[in-house]
Design an enzyme around this catalytic site. Structure first.
Site, short mmCIF file in Angstrom:
data_model
loop_
_atom_site.label_atom_id
_atom_site.label_comp_id
_atom_site.label_asym_id
_atom_site.label_seq_id
_atom_site.Cartn_x
_atom_site.Cartn_y
_atom_site.Cartn_z
N GLU A 154 0.83 -1.21 0.00
CA GLU A 154 0.00 0.00 0.00
C GLU A 154 0.86 1.26 0.00
O GLU A 154 0.69 2.12 0.86
CB GLU A 154 -0.88 0.03 1.26
CG GLU A 154 -1.71 -1.20 1.52
CD GLU A 154 -2.33 -1.22 2.93
OE1 GLU A 154 -1.97 -0.37 3.78
OE2 GLU A 154 -3.16 -2.10 3.18
N GLY B 196 2.13 4.96 -0.70
CA GLY B 196 1.54 6.23 -1.10
C GLY B 196 2.63 7.22 -1.44
O GLY B 196 2.99 7.43 -2.60
N ARG C 6 2.03 20.36 5.23
CA ARG C 6 2.91 19.48 6.00
C ARG C 6 3.81 20.22 7.00
O ARG C 6 3.97 19.75 8.12
CB ARG C 6 3.75 18.60 5.06
CG ARG C 6 2.88 17.65 4.22
CD ARG C 6 3.72 16.71 3.37
NE ARG C 6 4.50 15.82 4.18
CZ ARG C 6 5.77 16.00 4.46
NH1 ARG C 6 6.46 16.99 3.93
NH2 ARG C 6 6.40 15.15 5.26
N TYR D 99 3.19 18.80 10.61
CA TYR D 99 4.19 17.85 11.13
C TYR D 99 5.56 18.49 11.31
O TYR D 99 6.54 17.77 11.44
CB TYR D 99 4.38 16.69 10.14
CG TYR D 99 3.17 16.07 9.52
CD1 TYR D 99 2.30 15.29 10.29
CD2 TYR D 99 2.92 16.21 8.16
CE1 TYR D 99 1.20 14.67 9.70
CE2 TYR D 99 1.82 15.59 7.57
CZ TYR D 99 0.97 14.84 8.35
OH TYR D 99 -0.10 14.24 7.76
N CYS E 217 -3.48 33.91 7.73
CA CYS E 217 -3.41 34.59 9.03
C CYS E 217 -3.26 33.58 10.17
O CYS E 217 -4.20 33.35 10.93
CB CYS E 217 -4.64 35.46 9.21
SG CYS E 217 -4.72 36.69 7.91
N GLU E 218 -2.10 32.99 10.25
CA GLU E 218 -1.72 32.05 11.31
C GLU E 218 -0.21 32.12 11.43
O GLU E 218 0.49 32.07 10.41
CB GLU E 218 -2.06 30.59 10.91
CG GLU E 218 -3.51 30.26 10.74
CD GLU E 218 -4.24 30.02 12.05
OE1 GLU E 218 -3.57 29.88 13.10
OE2 GLU E 218 -5.47 29.98 12.01
N TYR F 212 0.79 14.26 -0.12
CA TYR F 212 0.23 14.90 1.08
C TYR F 212 0.34 16.41 1.03
O TYR F 212 0.59 17.06 2.03
CB TYR F 212 0.89 14.33 2.35
CG TYR F 212 0.70 12.82 2.46
CD1 TYR F 212 -0.55 12.28 2.71
CD2 TYR F 212 1.77 11.94 2.27
CE1 TYR F 212 -0.76 10.91 2.77
CE2 TYR F 212 1.58 10.56 2.34
CZ TYR F 212 0.32 10.06 2.59
OH TYR F 212 0.13 8.71 2.65
#
Ligand code: PLP
Length: 434
Positions: A289, A291, A328, A332, A358-359, A386
């Site tokens: 599997e 990705g 990402r 993370y 705005c962060e 991702y």
């Protein structure tokens, strides 16, 4: 050909991203020209890299009975799924929406497996009706519900149990999934008993066993450890009289972000197969599997410098890609390399590369040494996995356009999202003027 030999230089660890005469190309395509045509932020993917990554798995498993199921949550754009389906690839889905995408891309439902801890009855119904290959079941309640849904349809659902082998993938805690204390899978100590329950349910048909221990794994040992535990379980389950037709070793193989050197799939798998052979399972059907390792290094995100804002403590380089395009780093603390689209010899400064959202968490790269001016463009590398699939409309920003590059030709596989697109699903709105 010109008389003087000129060697373009690929970026280390990014064989498809190449400077030619000082300009950054993705395979045969000048990324500046592409950005001028389609605007920024813009994702571009190399079809050649996407297919080469799949071919590495196919080479690594040559001569075996196997099925590679692309974990499409890494990048579920239809243009990419079509390429995969055309190369005979299967799909690992985690929602009914992903199944709809596989079918829209011409994928074969008989090569689809369904993972995830929270499948709804409606999703089970949809996947059973479509005729998928296997449900990777993650809890006893899920087994019961799947059994009931299958019986109302007069079907037997093909199932694997996802085992939590309790091995440390040595990766970021948010992307480690195979340790105790983690929401995924069934503890390996309970696996046999759960198989016995599943085997007794009339709406189920046991076909396999499954694990997935984490993501961005850059070493071989976690795979070796997981394989050993899985094979111990297969022996125990088969001794109890329940045949296991396939073994699914999940995904998780890492890619290069910051000089990471994970084993290539065609190096890793021959070594894992030796262990499989040594334990007498060499003829067993294998499912994988992957990705990230199938798309991550095939894509870049091109962005434009909007403003430079030098300061006393930090210098900010504000670009037009943000956390809604490239989530990402914010999610993370992940690293993406950032390189200029045009090489120059101007002195570099150290920048915090941030987006317009705005962060304070909206950053793309910390302390990057770049020689940039307002209006210059940069490429954020390793942006194939991702990124777009996690993109959002936060701050009501439309999602970026996507281009598939094939040699020197390009294909727009997703146009830039408009405000009309964003408003479409909401009720009671007035049409936008114009
Ligand atoms: C996300 C996921 C994968 C793919 O992981 P990668 O690290 O992208 O290879 C495979 N299997 C399951 C169950 C997943 O949730």
């Amino acid at each position: 050909m010109t008389a003087t030999a000129y060697t373009p230089t690929a970026l280390p660890g990014h064989p498809h991203v190449v400077y030619r005469h000082g300009k950054l190309f993705l395979d045969g395509v000048d990324l500046n020209a592409l950005a001028i045509e389609y605007g920024t932020p813009l994702f571009a993917y190399s079809a050649e890299a996407i297919l080469a990554a799949l071919a590495a798995y196919q080479r690594g498993l040559a001569g075996r009975d196997f099925m590679v199921c692309y974990a499409m949550k890494a990048n579920s754009s239809l243009g990419i799924l079509r390429l995969r389906a055309g190369a005979g690839c299967g799909f690992d889905i985690v929602s009914g929406g992903e199944l709809d995408r596989v079918l829209a891309a011409g994928g074969d439902p008989a090569k689809v497996i369904f993972s995830g801890v929270g499948k709804t009855e409606a999703e089970m119904h949809q996947a059973l009706t479509a005729g998928i290959a296997c449900f990777n079941v993650e809890s006893e309640q899920e087994l019961e519900v799947l059994d009931a849904v299958a019986r109302t349809l007069g079907l037997r659902a093909p199932v694997s149990i996802r085992v939590n082998p309790n091995v440390d993938a040595k990766t970021h805690p948010y992307i480690s999934t195979g340790l105790k204390g983690n929401k995924f899978g069934i503890a390996h100590e309970h696996t046999l008993q759960v198989y016995q329950r599943a085997d007794a349910m009339p709406g189920l048909r046991v076909v396999g066993i499954d694990c997935h221990i984490g993501s961005q794994i850059t070493r071989e040992e976690p795979y070796m450890d997981a394989m050993d535990r899985m094979l111990d379980l297969v022996e125990a389950i088969e001794t109890a009289g329940i045949p296991i037709a396939h073994i699914d070793f999940g995904g998780g193989l890492g890619i290069n972000y910051d000089g990471d050197q994970p084993p290539a799939a065609d190096q890793l798998w021959p070594r894992l197969l030796k262990q499989l052979d040594a334990r007498g399972f060499g003829q067993r059907k294998l499912l994988l599997e992957p990705g990230r390792s199938l798309v991550g290094n095939a894509g870049v995100c091109v962005s434009k410098v909007l403003y430079l804002k030098p300061g006393e403590q930090k210098n900010f380089c504000i670009v037009d890609a943000a956390m809604n395009d490239l989530p990402r780093p914010a999610m993370y603390q992940a690293y993406h390399a950032i390189v200029p689209l045009v090489q120059n010899n101007a002195p570099a400064s150290v920048w915090e590369v941030v987006g317009p959202v705005c962060e304070s968490g909206d950053w793309i790269g910390h302390e990057r040494s770049l020689a940039v001016q307002r209006g210059d463009r940069v490429a954020v590398l390793s942006a194939g996995a991702y990124c777009m699939s996690m993109a959002s409309n936060y701050n009501s920003r439309g999602r970026a356009a996507e281009i598939l590059v094939s040699g020197a030709s390009t294909q727009l596989i997703r146009r830039r999202e408009t405000s009309q697109d964003q408003l479409r699903a909401e009720l009671g709105t007035l049409p936008l003027a114009g």
